[in-house]
Design an enzyme around this catalytic site. Structure first.
Site, PDB file in Angstrom:
ATOM      1  N   TRP A 227      23.622 -44.686  23.877  1.00 56.75           N
ATOM      2  CA  TRP A 227      22.319 -44.019  23.371  1.00 56.75           C
ATOM      3  C   TRP A 227      23.091 -43.423  22.122  1.00 56.75           C
ATOM      4  CZ3 TRP A 227      20.226 -39.457  21.994  1.00 56.75           C
ATOM      5  CH2 TRP A 227      18.932 -39.248  21.606  1.00 56.75           C
TER       6      TRP A 227
ATOM      7  N   ASP B 261      13.727 -47.927  25.435  1.00 53.85           N
ATOM      8  CA  ASP B 261      12.192 -48.193  25.415  1.00 53.85           C
ATOM      9  C   ASP B 261      11.606 -49.081  24.456  1.00 53.85           C
ATOM     10  OD1 ASP B 261      13.011 -45.804  26.740  1.00 53.85           O
ATOM     11  OD2 ASP B 261      11.476 -44.411  25.600  1.00 53.85           O
TER      12      ASP B 261
HETATM   13  C1  FRU Z   1      12.661 -42.560  27.736  1.00 51.92           C
HETATM   14  C2  FRU Z   1      12.972 -41.583  26.510  1.00 51.92           C
HETATM   15  C3  FRU Z   1      11.777 -41.188  25.619  1.00 51.92           C
HETATM   16  C4  FRU Z   1      12.278 -40.861  24.264  1.00 51.92           C
HETATM   17  C5  FRU Z   1      13.163 -41.952  24.320  1.00 51.92           C
HETATM   18  C6  FRU Z   1      14.472 -41.333  23.348  1.00 51.92           C
HETATM   19  O1  FRU Z   1      13.593 -43.265  27.973  1.00 51.92           O
HETATM   20  O2  FRU Z   1      13.570 -40.461  26.795  1.00 51.92           O
HETATM   21  O3  FRU Z   1      10.875 -40.247  26.265  1.00 51.92           O
HETATM   22  O4  FRU Z   1      11.519 -40.863  23.327  1.00 51.92           O
HETATM   23  O5  FRU Z   1      13.698 -42.143  25.388  1.00 51.92           O
HETATM   24  O6  FRU Z   1      15.287 -42.669  23.327  1.00 51.92           O
END
Ligand code: FRU
Length: 493
Positions: free
Chosen positions: A44, A20
């Site tokens: 991630w 994000d």
């Molecule tokens: C959306 C999300 C958010 C969170 C972030 C974690 O893609 O799940 O809600 O803050 O990514 O990386």
């Protein structure tokens, strides 16, 4: 830095994983874009806030990450504002500074009665500050300014100034609804209302990444408030999608002007998630500019890039227009795009009555044309010659039905199941409409009617030369105002 699917015009991390956009803010002549970032791998991981700056929203310079995970937690998504009058008291007297609101996320282990250990996710809202936008300090060492509320999904704070009621507002997603908080000192926040139960699209996962802003209706003086909300799964065509609500906001309560069950999507593609708008754009500019993660949680971890994963969609300027079906939010590419692309002076001619094919030696191409579609015609719009994605348009009773088809097999089960698609969306538009396509390495963005509707999709072509081919299955192809532009502006057809 160069690899097959590294885009030219779309923001990517130099290396590592990105999701994000966070903390979008304009300060001292620079657009600051922070983002969910894991520098040590292309999947991630413990979330940092990566940091880039730009003067034109297209060329981004990467800086050191602004926020790092530590004992206070990972740094999940959030927003930033300029504290012009040092309301927070965190800056040198008389000088403005930046505040970033983010979710700190910890997962302590708890022991159950049977002796087994489970993780107990806790999400809380925290604050960081910076005098110059470059180096950041966690407020009170990361101690939250809004502690956990019992719901494991409580995140992504968006802060804005509400001029009419003279207060700061924070919009936070909590489970499958939105919570609104207010503050006058930016440090102490009180819950004032909630929105979202039985409104809009819901699915198994939580609502995420809200945004709230006021837009003027084009051609009038009237304004409406727009609340943007992401759903991580169960969107209109699979996986993540970004919905919005149009209504009123008095500084405390959001009133949805549409039926609770009506669902409005900001984009009709598969790769448009976590949209956030820039704060503190100068008043004389006045645009509501957004950046959006151009991916989908369904397959984002397995996309075929090497050094980096994920890019942002082309930044867009939002507008509110009265369409055939009511008020809608549209989005056009920011005008800065036309400064890095040059228009071909010569208007290409159709190669025969029914078709036109345009090739570019370059890997970036923008194409636009006005189309008039006859009742019985199907218009095909292919991007790239090896045909990894195409659109079809036909006239239907309620407007124009757009079919979006995308292919792609990458040798891994999850992405191979979810990445290809073939779905149809009916747009409430006339049979005379404009198409605009931006092709960069790894993506195709299609805007209809100067951005009233958009389709944003990752597309991985085998070849590197871009092309656009339009053809109709019967009658003749009625195109006007065909324009092609590319990076260096060489002749492309
Ligand atoms: C959306 C999300 C958010 C969170 C972030 C974690 O893609 O799940 O809600 O803050 O990514 O990386």
């Amino acid at each position: 830095m160069t690899e097959k699917y590294r885009p030219y015009l779309h923001m990517t991390p130099d290396s590592g994983w990105m999701n994000d956009p966070n903390g979008l803010v304009f300060f001292n002549g620079y657009y600051h874009q922070f983002y969910q970032y894991y520098p040590s791998d292309t999947v991630w991981g413990p979330m940092h806030w990566g940091h880039k700056i730009s003067t034109n929203l297209i060329d981004w310079q990467e800086l050191e990450p602004a926020l790092y995970p530590d004992e206070s937690g990972m740094c999940f998504s959030g927003s930033a504002i300029v504290d012009w009058h040092n309301t927070s008291g965190l800056f040198e007297a008389g000088k403005p500074g930046l505040l970033a609101f983010y979710t700190s996320f910890i997962q302590p282990k708890v022991t159950l009665a049977d002796g087994s250990e489970v993780e107990d996710p806790i999400q809380q809202q925290s604050l960081a500050y910076s005098q110059d936008g470059m180096t950041w300090t966690k407020y009170a060492d990361g101690t939250p300014i809004i502690p956990a509320r019992g719901n494991p999904d409580f995140r992504d704070p968006k802060v804005l100034w509400h001029a009419e009621s003279q207060a700061w507002v924070m919009v936070v997603s909590c489970g499958q609804h939105i919570e609104f908080y207010r503050s006058t000192n930016l440090l102490d926040w009180g819950l004032v209302s909630e929105f979202g139960y039985r409104h809009g699209a819901h699915s198994k996962g939580p609502w995420e990444c809200p945004d709230l802003f006021e837009l003027t209706i084009e051609g009038s003086q009237e304004t409406r408030w727009v609340l943007v909300v992401g759903i991580g799964e169960g969107a209109h065509c699979g996986g993540a999608g970004t919905q919005y609500f149009i209504g009123d906001f008095d500084g405390e309560t959001f009133i949805n002007h549409n039926h609770p069950e009506s669902v409005l999507w900001l984009d009709f593609g598969r790769d448009y998630y976590a949209t956030q708008s820039f704060s503190d754009i100068p008043v004389e500019d006045g645009r509501r500019i957004v950046s959006t993660w151009m991916s989908n949680h369904q397959y984002s971890l397995e996309l075929p890039t090497q050094e980096f994963r994920s890019s942002m969609a082309m930044p867009r300027e939002l507008f509110l227009f009265e369409g055939k079906a009511g008020l809608r939010v549209g989005q056009r590419f920011v005008k800065e795009l036309s400064q890095v692309l040059s228009l071909d002076v010569q208007t290409p001619e159709p190669s025969d009555e029914q078709a036109i094919s345009l090739y570019s030696l370059q890997e970036v191409m923008k194409f636009s044309a006005d189309v008039t579609l006859q009742d019985t015609q199907t218009l095909h719009l292919n991007v790239y010659q090896d045909n990894p994605a195409y659109f079809e348009f036909v006239c239907v009773e309620q407007g124009i039905e757009v079919r979006s088809v995308r292919r792609g097999q990458f040798g891994s089960e999850r992405i191979d199941e979810h990445f290809p698609h073939d779905y149809r969306v009916t747009l409430p538009i006339e049979n005379e409409f404009q198409v605009e396509v931006l092709i960069d390495k790894g993506s195709v963005e299609l805007l209809i009617n100067a951005g009233q509707y958009s389709f944003t999709n990752l597309v991985y072509a085998k070849e590197t030369q871009t092309s656009v081919a339009l053809n109709v299955d019967s009658g003749s192809l009625a195109l006007r105002n065909v324009q092609v532009s590319s990076l260096a502006g060489e002749k492309t057809c």
